[in-house]
Structure formats: structure tokens, C-alpha cells
Motif scaffolding. Structure first.
Motif, PDB file in Angstrom:
ATOM      1  N   THR A 313      -4.907   1.728  12.744  1.00  0.00           N
ATOM      2  CA  THR A 313      -4.106   0.546  12.411  1.00  0.00           C
ATOM      3  C   THR A 313      -2.796   0.905  11.718  1.00  0.00           C
ATOM      4  O   THR A 313      -2.191   0.060  11.070  1.00  0.00           O
ATOM      5  CB  THR A 313      -4.901  -0.403  11.498  1.00  0.00           C
ATOM      6  N   THR A 314      -2.370   2.154  11.865  1.00  0.00           N
ATOM      7  CA  THR A 314      -1.161   2.605  11.169  1.00  0.00           C
ATOM      8  C   THR A 314      -0.008   2.823  12.146  1.00  0.00           C
ATOM      9  O   THR A 314      -0.153   3.527  13.146  1.00  0.00           O
ATOM     10  CB  THR A 314      -1.435   3.919  10.408  1.00  0.00           C
ATOM     11  N   ALA A 337      -7.360  -4.138  22.117  1.00  0.00           N
ATOM     12  CA  ALA A 337      -7.526  -5.523  21.671  1.00  0.00           C
ATOM     13  C   ALA A 337      -7.895  -5.589  20.191  1.00  0.00           C
ATOM     14  O   ALA A 337      -7.456  -6.491  19.465  1.00  0.00           O
ATOM     15  CB  ALA A 337      -8.596  -6.218  22.508  1.00  0.00           C
ATOM     16  N   ARG A 338      -8.693  -4.621  19.742  1.00  0.00           N
ATOM     17  CA  ARG A 338      -9.129  -4.636  18.349  1.00  0.00           C
ATOM     18  C   ARG A 338      -8.047  -4.168  17.380  1.00  0.00           C
ATOM     19  O   ARG A 338      -7.851  -4.760  16.317  1.00  0.00           O
ATOM     20  CB  ARG A 338     -10.383  -3.764  18.186  1.00  0.00           C
ATOM     21  N   TYR A 339      -7.339  -3.111  17.748  1.00  0.00           N
ATOM     22  CA  TYR A 339      -6.440  -2.466  16.792  1.00  0.00           C
ATOM     23  C   TYR A 339      -4.949  -2.692  17.066  1.00  0.00           C
ATOM     24  O   TYR A 339      -4.119  -2.484  16.184  1.00  0.00           O
ATOM     25  CB  TYR A 339      -6.692  -0.956  16.760  1.00  0.00           C
ATOM     26  N   GLY A 340      -4.574  -3.082  18.273  1.00  0.00           N
ATOM     27  CA  GLY A 340      -3.167  -3.175  18.627  1.00  0.00           C
ATOM     28  C   GLY A 340      -2.457  -4.351  17.994  1.00  0.00           C
ATOM     29  O   GLY A 340      -3.083  -5.296  17.500  1.00  0.00           O
ATOM     30  N   SER A 341      -1.145  -4.317  18.026  1.00  0.00           N
ATOM     31  CA  SER A 341      -0.325  -5.397  17.460  1.00  0.00           C
ATOM     32  C   SER A 341       0.269  -6.290  18.539  1.00  0.00           C
ATOM     33  O   SER A 341       1.080  -7.159  18.244  1.00  0.00           O
ATOM     34  CB  SER A 341       0.808  -4.791  16.617  1.00  0.00           C
ATOM     35  N   GLY A 342      -0.115  -6.050  19.809  1.00  0.00           N
ATOM     36  CA  GLY A 342       0.406  -6.884  20.879  1.00  0.00           C
ATOM     37  C   GLY A 342       1.824  -6.540  21.288  1.00  0.00           C
ATOM     38  O   GLY A 342       2.518  -7.358  21.875  1.00  0.00           O
ATOM     39  N   HIS A 343       2.245  -5.323  21.004  1.00  0.00           N
ATOM     40  CA  HIS A 343       3.623  -4.885  21.264  1.00  0.00           C
ATOM     41  C   HIS A 343       3.732  -4.225  22.641  1.00  0.00           C
ATOM     42  O   HIS A 343       4.172  -4.859  23.613  1.00  0.00           O
ATOM     43  CB  HIS A 343       4.048  -3.937  20.147  1.00  0.00           C
ATOM     44  N   THR A 344       3.324  -2.959  22.752  1.00  0.00           N
ATOM     45  CA  THR A 344       3.536  -2.192  23.985  1.00  0.00           C
ATOM     46  C   THR A 344       2.368  -1.241  24.229  1.00  0.00           C
ATOM     47  O   THR A 344       1.947  -0.532  23.305  1.00  0.00           O
ATOM     48  CB  THR A 344       4.848  -1.383  23.902  1.00  0.00           C
ATOM     49  N   SER A 364      -0.611  -7.686  25.718  1.00  0.00           N
ATOM     50  CA  SER A 364       0.508  -7.271  24.888  1.00  0.00           C
ATOM     51  C   SER A 364       1.807  -7.720  25.542  1.00  0.00           C
ATOM     52  O   SER A 364       1.833  -8.050  26.728  1.00  0.00           O
ATOM     53  CB  SER A 364       0.511  -5.751  24.692  1.00  0.00           C
ATOM     54  N   ALA A 365       2.878  -7.707  24.760  1.00  0.00           N
ATOM     55  CA  ALA A 365       4.154  -8.194  25.275  1.00  0.00           C
ATOM     56  C   ALA A 365       4.686  -7.332  26.412  1.00  0.00           C
ATOM     57  O   ALA A 365       5.326  -7.826  27.335  1.00  0.00           O
ATOM     58  CB  ALA A 365       5.174  -8.249  24.144  1.00  0.00           C
ATOM     59  N   ILE A 366       4.423  -6.009  26.345  1.00  0.00           N
ATOM     60  CA  ILE A 366       4.904  -5.082  27.364  1.00  0.00           C
ATOM     61  C   ILE A 366       3.746  -4.182  27.778  1.00  0.00           C
ATOM     62  O   ILE A 366       3.061  -3.602  26.925  1.00  0.00           O
ATOM     63  CB  ILE A 366       6.063  -4.214  26.833  1.00  0.00           C
ATOM     64  N   VAL A 367       3.517  -4.066  29.072  1.00  0.00           N
ATOM     65  CA  VAL A 367       2.512  -3.146  29.609  1.00  0.00           C
ATOM     66  C   VAL A 367       3.212  -2.255  30.630  1.00  0.00           C
ATOM     67  O   VAL A 367       3.841  -2.752  31.572  1.00  0.00           O
ATOM     68  CB  VAL A 367       1.345  -3.892  30.287  1.00  0.00           C
ATOM     69  N   LEU A 368       3.111  -0.938  30.433  1.00  0.00           N
ATOM     70  CA  LEU A 368       3.766   0.009  31.328  1.00  0.00           C
ATOM     71  C   LEU A 368       2.727   0.783  32.120  1.00  0.00           C
ATOM     72  O   LEU A 368       1.665   1.123  31.601  1.00  0.00           O
ATOM     73  CB  LEU A 368       4.627   0.999  30.534  1.00  0.00           C
TER      74      LEU A 368
END
Length: 420
Positions: A313-314, A337-344, A364-368
Motif C-alpha cells: 500500500t506504499t 482490487a485490494r491494494y491499488g488506488s485505481g490509477h494505472t 482502474s482509470a488506465i489499463v495498459l
């Protein structure tokens, strides 16, 4: 001496007046202002470097970490990048007045949905002086007035940039008050902005660390367009090509560790961990990256130090990477899903079906797919720059460029209709 509250309320009133004028300004005038600003940034390189030197010197004296000093620092290349970003934003098709849809229902009315400016944006950010230019340029392009409040550590750099912005606006025949920088490091100014300045500010955009965003979300009396931390993941699927994986992971973590698009956790499929992880880890260690792994990862790469729960979570913003072995794609997406911030998030794989399943499952907002997370950037998306990477689910998500800084209104044309 005028007290800070009175000064800030005056700032808000001037911004609201400027927003009304900017809304009516022709696209050509706003384009011209950005072209002038781009040229001024290039010409003012010595002035900007001198101002930034003062900020960097003060930051070092105050014990700022090297990762944050990297965010703060300007160079000839970064100033050129700022100028290029502004020029790119100038060339972006003007979003205002664009009809996104038009239709005629049974009542015969001609209804159009048309893009229009939001109004006045309050942008609160920390160490990056380039945000001053990026945010101003995006607001000018989208017809919004802006009140900018930078971190005290980049105040001298931002003041120098803001002076160029005011000159460019005036030379293009636009109100200089369309972009105003709060010129005091007093933290009370942030609190006053969060009140909305008696309705002058329509949206607050925080761009900074978790504590800043949390404060804005908790205290803002107006709408917030949030940019949360980049707890980004790169997942090496069992069908990943080794050389592709090596190149992507090294770039995703080490190209620039201080940006929000940097990968902070590496997930590796158990079925391919012995094939993929040791060479990827060697590249990272050779580049100066500290690896913190779970027990399974450390069994393959003994040079890793043990990862703790906090490592998942860091957002390090430093040459540190957490590494975990996962059972399969489902376990990888569960971890995110548990640890991410929904960014990339990114997946590396030669299996097209697995890639598409990852893209569908990850929220998440961006998926590559088979690309570095460091592409999480408005410039790389063709927006010229971004005011932030929104992790919101409403209004705008991902890189927020000029188009995302507009709202819409309905223009309804009739021929004398009255409602029965």
C-alpha cells in the motif's frame, strides 16, 4: 495591510469576472495566448533556472528527499518540455462550442448538447513547477479561469512562470486575471480556497500526495476532481515474453521513479516466475532498485528484502519495488482490487484473451497491455499535458486534458412550440 481572507476573496472575484470574459473569447485568441506563452517559456530559461535554483537550494536546506527534489527541479530539457507541452495544447482542437450530440424528439425541438467551460478552477499542487504552466495552459484552452496554489517549495519557480502567463494573456487580448497564482506560502490560503471563496471557485483540483488529497476531500465546500496516489501494478502473465517483460518493467519502475505513473508493485505468475523473475530482478538491481518480495519471490531472488503488508500500500516515489508471486490472473486482479488506488495497471503477455480479460476485470482509470505504466501521462495520450490523473468515477477519469475540463449545456431551438 489587507488581511489574507480579503485578498483571497478579491482573487476569487477577479477570477469569476475573467472567466466570463474568457468564455466569450474566440478560440484564436486563446490559441494565440498559448503560442506566446510557449515562446516566452523558451526565452526565459535563464530566469526560470535562477528562480528554480533558489527553490532547490531551500529544499535541500530543509532536508527534502532527493525524489521530491527531482520533482521540484527544472533543467533546460524540462523547460523545453514545458514549452513544447504548451505548444501542443495550443494545437489541440478547441473543445468549446463542440456539439457532442444533436437530435429532434417528437415535439419537434432541435436539441444540441454543447461543450462549455466549467468556470473557475482552484488547482492546489505541491512540488512540481511545471504544473503551473500545464494547468494554466489547459485552463486557457478550455476557457476556464484558474486560481493556482503551488507548494511553498516551488513558489519562486511558479511565480516566475506565472508572470510569463500574465504577459501572454495580456498580449493576446485576454484578461490577465484568467490565471492567478496565490503568492503566499501561508497554508491558510489553501483553507480559504477550500471554502470556494464565496462561490467563486466551481471545482477544486488537488494534485499531490495522499495527505493533500485527503484534506481537500474532507474540507472542500465545492466539487473536487481527485488525483489519488499512483499505487500502480505491472503484472507478468505466464505467457509474457521475457525480453518484453524486462524492458517494460525496467522502464515502468526506473525511467522516473518520482512520477505518479511509476510502477510500485510487480506481480508475477507462479507458472512463469522461475523463467521471468530472476532476469527482470537482475535488471532492476543493476539499475539501483531495492526489491522487497514475498517469501516465494525471495526464494527465486535471495537479494530481495522481505516485504511487509505496508509495502503493498506504499507509493514509494523512489527506487523501491514490491514484488509478489501470484497464482494466476484472477489472483493478480484480486491483489490490485485490494491494494491499488485505481490509477494505472499493466499486463505483459502474448495471450490476447488473457490481456482482454485483465483489461475487463481491472477497475482502474488506465489499463495498459504490453506497455509501461509510465505512459500514464496526458502528453503521451495526445492531450499536450494534464491537470492530473483523475481516479474519480464521475465526470472525468484518467488524464484530464482540455476536453475533460469542460462540462456541457443543452441548446434547444424551437419554432414557436408551447407545451400542451
Amino acid at each position: 495591510m489587507i488581511d489574507l481572507k480579503t485578498r483571497m476573496l478579491d482573487l476569487g472575484q477577479r477570477a469569476r469576472t475573467a472567466a466570463m470574459l474568457l468564455r466569450e473569447a474566440p478560440a484564436a485568441a486563446r490559441t494565440r495566448a498559448l503560442e506566446i506563452l510557449s515562446a516566452k517559456l523558451t526565452a526565459a530559461e535563464p530566469v526560470l533556472l535562477a528562480a528554480n535554483g533558489c527553490d532547490v537550494e531551500a529544499a535541500r536546506a530543509n532536508g527534502m528527499t532527493e525524489a521530491l527534489i527531482d520533482r521540484l527541479s527544472l533543467s533546460s530539457a524540462r523547460i523545453a518540455g514545458m514549452a513544447e507541452a504548451v505548444a501542443t495544447i495550443a494545437a489541440v482542437p478547441d473543445p468549446l462550442g463542440v456539439e457532442t450530440e444533436r437530435w429532434t424528439p417528437a415535439n419537434g425541438l432541435d436539441i444540441a448538447r454543447v461543450r462549455t467551460p466549467i468556470g473557475v478552477l482552484g488547482v492546489i499542487y505541491e512540488s512540481r513547477p511545471n504544473v503551473t504552466a500545464d494547468a494554466a495552459a489547459l485552463c486557457i484552452r478550455s476557457g476556464n479561469a484558474a486560481i493556482l496554489r503551488c507548494g511553498s517549495d516551488c513558489l519562486q519557480s511558479s511565480l516566475a512562470i506565472a508572470a510569463l502567463i500574465a504577459e501572454a494573456l495580456a498580449e493576446a487580448g485576454l484578461p490577465a486575471d484568467a490565471v492567478q497564482l496565490v503568492d503566499t506560502p501561508d497554508r491558510e490560503a489553501v483553507g480559504l480556497m477550500l471554502t470556494g471563496l464565496d462561490g467563486a471557485i466551481d471545482v477544486i483540483v488537488p494534485r499531490g500526495g495522499k495527505s493533500l488529497v485527503a484534506r481537500v476531500q474532507a474540507e472542500a465546500k465545492t466539487a473536487v476532481l481527485s488525483h489519488l496516489e499512483g499505487l500502480n501494478h505491472t503484472y507478468l502473465h505466464e505467457a509474457a515474453d521475457l525480453e518484453t517483460a524486462r524492458a517494460i518493467v525496467l522502464n515502468a519502475k526506473m525511467r522516473r521513479v518520482s512520477v505518479c505513473g511509476a510502477t510500485e508493485t510487480l506481480l508475477v505468475d507462479r507458472a512463469a516466475a522461475r523463467r521471468l523473475l530472476p532476469p527482470v530482478a537482475r535488471d532492476l538491481i543493476a539499475a539501483g532498485c531495492e526489491l522487497r518480495g514475498d517469501a516465494d519471490a525471495r526464494a527465486l531472488v535471495p537479494a530481495m528484502t522481505p516485504a511487509t503488508e505496508a509495502d503493498w500500500t506504499t507509493e514509494y516515489l523512489a527506487p523501491i519495488l514490491a514484488v509478489r508471486i501470484v497464482e494466476d490472473l484472477n489472483a493478480a486482479t484480486d491483489h490490485i482490487a485490494r491494494y491499488g488506488s485505481g490509477h494505472t495497471e499493466a499486463i505483459v503477455t502474448t495471450d490476447t484473451a488473457a490481456a482482454e480479460r485483465f483489461a475487463a476485470k481491472v477497475d482502474s482509470a488506465i489499463v495498459l497491455i504490453n506497455a509501461s505504466t509510465q505512459f500514464a501521462d496526458g502528453g503521451e495520450f495526445g492531450f499536450g499535458g494534464e491537470i492530473g490523473i483523475s481516479t474519480n468515477r464521475l465526470h472525468a477519469r484518467g488524464p484530464v486534458g482540455a476536453e475533460q475540463l469542460t462540462t456541457y449545456k443543452y441548446v434547444v431551438r424551437g419554432q414557436g412550440q408551447i407545451r400542451p
